[in-house]
Design an enzyme around this catalytic site. Structure first.
Site, PDB file in Angstrom:
ATOM      1  N   ASP A  17       0.841  -1.195   0.000  1.00 57.97           N
ATOM      2  CA  ASP A  17       0.000   0.000   0.000  1.00 57.97           C
ATOM      3  C   ASP A  17       0.881   1.253   0.000  1.00 57.97           C
ATOM      4  OD1 ASP A  17      -2.720   1.205   0.370  1.00 57.97           O
ATOM      5  OD2 ASP A  17      -1.801   1.952   2.218  1.00 57.97           O
ATOM      6  N   GLU A  38       1.590  -0.651  -5.143  1.00 63.61           N
ATOM      7  CA  GLU A  38       0.557   0.344  -5.426  1.00 63.61           C
ATOM      8  C   GLU A  38       1.283   1.684  -5.466  1.00 63.61           C
ATOM      9  OE1 GLU A  38      -3.333   2.641  -3.668  1.00 63.61           O
ATOM     10  OE2 GLU A  38      -1.547   2.216  -2.502  1.00 63.61           O
TER      11      GLU A  38
END
Length: 557
Positions: free
Chosen positions: A214, A277
């Site tokens: 993330d 990401e």
């Protein structure tokens, strides 16, 4: 808070290596947003046991791996992306034993499991942040400006709206690029590096096959934390390098993690991966995250944000393939996820375009990610009442009362700001729980209700309603994934553009030609072969094919 397994045992064996070296290079990976996938206990919130019970559905769909969003212990200020204990399962979602059971069941079904890791920030309930001394070492605290430090240290804005700084009772300020409950970690502290490597080993020992990282572009901040001098900073993310995103220093972290992953995989006879990401302003900068000594994949948000126009799509595809080829990595394609408006709605509210875009994506070289529910053609839910909204972005910048705020124009904004076409640009509308069966909510989601209300007209979109209907979106996905697996030229292989009329894309893969009509009307062209699969009925008459508007067709050649 860290949990123990009730019956410890060796990590389950991962599936075989698949169709060639590097299973991830052509894998189709299905994102499970855990709280909205399947509820086993009737509390209205999806959980690990519910996800485990539905794994045969994913096997039947034809995917290769499952990516699970965070299920760790968390106050749930941001859907679990505010982690209080990275080695514990939140009771909302089950137990560590449930996670172990899910991984084993997935591997029994020849499915791999990828889990989220959240390294940019923790929850403010994390033990490190709760300790006054440790917090000043392991998070980014700074004195304020002004006569008595009453002003934030700089002009940085939270992705969720409002300032990126919160003042403490001690008078200093801490950085949070997302919600105030998500303080940013200080990656200049070696103890942070050591802890996250230990967290990765913990989950690898449990049997996971990789990590989706993330905010992989966010851990390193520019020296001195300089002002940006621009408002509405969320709109700049992915458009330029910012002092808090896409700093070159993040790559040293990813290189260290690649060494860990490769070393672990070699020692245990497994292929384990890292997926970034990462929002970067160009395909070339995104490719830096997947150099041979960094992560294995990076989400291709340029493709996700491309308009439904042939020239724009071709440009993005060319740039993406060229950039990843320059570093020897596969390109990774995605159309929807838990942070953006579902592509059925984003592409003009057109299911026809959504179906065509999916067939285009699955015909391209590399790996593809699917977001739960897109195989059902689910639209964004745009009429959720304010009282049920839970996205933290909704409650910042005056949005809860309908006031305008940062991020209104969010066509390409990431991480908490959805693309245009949803409800106020936020994320609850793409997170509504899945409809599995029946004519009324909760449509088989679980024995109780659902944490976000489902539309009353979703009865025809359920898995049960679409199964066996050859014209349904679900059966289109099943057919496409089956063909992709059986045709050796699809996945990680060569691609060549072919001549096509204006508004149409055409390209060949070994044994297959893909045509995409981005226009709103039929287009004729010489039939290149036999239609294998089409997102809309295609006709061939006297060696001329008629491509329906907003459609994609795969041809055997």
């Amino acid at each position: 808070m860290t949990q123990e397994l009730t019956s410890p045992s060796p990590a389950p064996q991962a599936p075989g290596t698949g169709r060639g070296p590097g299973w991830w290079r052509d894998a189709v990976i299905y994102q499970v947003y855990v709280r909205s996938f399947a509820d086993s206990d009737g509390d209205g919130i999806g959980d690990l046991r519910g996800a485990r019970e539905r794994l045969p559905y994913l096997k039947d769909l034809g995917v290769d791996a499952v990516w699970l969003t965070p299920f760790y212990a968390s106050p749930q200020a941001d859907g679990g992306y505010d982690v209080a204990d990275y080695r514990a399962v939140d009771p909302l979602f089950g137990t560590l034993q449930d996670a172990d059971d899910l991984i084993r069941t997935a591997h029994d079904l020849d499915l791999r499991v990828i889990v989220d890791i959240v390294p940019n920030h923790t929850s403010d309930r994390h033990p490190w942040f709760q300790d006054p001394e440790l917090s000043r070492q392991r998070y980014l605290f700074r004195p304020g400006k002004g006569e008595s430090g009453e002003l934030p240290p700089n002009d940085w804005e939270s992705v969720f709206g409002g300032p990126a700084w919160t003042r403490t009772d001690r008078g200093d300020w801490y950085l949070h690029l997302f919600a105030p409950e998500q303080p940013d970690l200080n990656w200049d502290n070696p103890e942070v590096h050591t802890e996250f490597e230990a967290i990765m080993r913990f989950w690898l020992d449990l049997g996971v096959d990789g990590f989706r990282v993330d905010v992989a572009h966010g851990m390193i901040k520019a020296p001195g934390l300089p002002d940006i001098g621009h408002g509405a900073q969320a709109q700049l993310i992915g458009a330029q390098v910012l002092p808090f995103f896409d700093q070159d220093g993040v790559h040293a972290i990813h290189r260290a993690w690649r060494r860990l992953l490769d070393g672990y995989g070699d020692a245990h006879g497994r292929q384990v991966i890292g997926v970034a990401e990462a929002w970067a302003p160009t395909a070339e900068r995104l490719a830096l995250y997947v150099r041979p000594d960094e992560l294995h994949q990076a989400f291709n948000f340029q493709f996700l944000n491309a308009p439904w126009q042939s020239d724009a799509l071709r440009s993005v595809i060319d740039a993406s393939l060229a950039a990843t080829a320059s570093v020897g990595a596969p390109t990774t394609w995605v159309l929807s996820n838990h942070d953006v408006v579902r592509h059925t709605t984003r592409l003009g509210g057109s299911l026809a375009r959504a179906r065509a875009a999916t067939l285009l994506m699955l015909a391209l070289p590399g790996s593809a990610y699917l977001y739960q529910g897109e195989e059902l053609g689910l639209p964004e839910v745009t009429d959720l009442p304010d009282e049920v909204r839970q996205d933290p972005a909704f409650f910042r910048g005056g949005r809860a009362t309908g006031a305008a705020g940062p991020g209104t124009d969010t066509e390409s904004a990431p991480d908490g700001v959805a693309a245009a076409g949803g409800q106020d640009g936020f994320r609850d509308g793409c997170r509504v729980p899945l409809p599995w069966s029946g004519e009324l909510p909760p449509y088989g989601f679980g024995p109780g209700g659902s944490w976000l209300p489902q539309p009353a007209d979703w009865g025809g979109l359920t898995v049960a309603a679409q199964t066996g209907d050859a014209a349904s979106t679900l059966e289109l996905y099943r057919a496409a994934l089956d063909l992709r697996r059986r045709l050796p030229g699809l996945g990680d292989g060569p691609m060549t553009w072919a001549p096509a009329p204006d508004g149409v894309l055409a390209f060949t893969r070994p044994g297959l030609l893909c045509t995409v009509n981005t226009l709103g009307h039929d287009v004729g062209l010489p039939a290149p072969g036999t239609p294998l699969l089409s997102s809309a009925p295609v006709t061939v008459d006297d060696a001329t094919g008629r491509l329906p508007g907003d459609s994609c067709t795969w041809w055997a050649i």
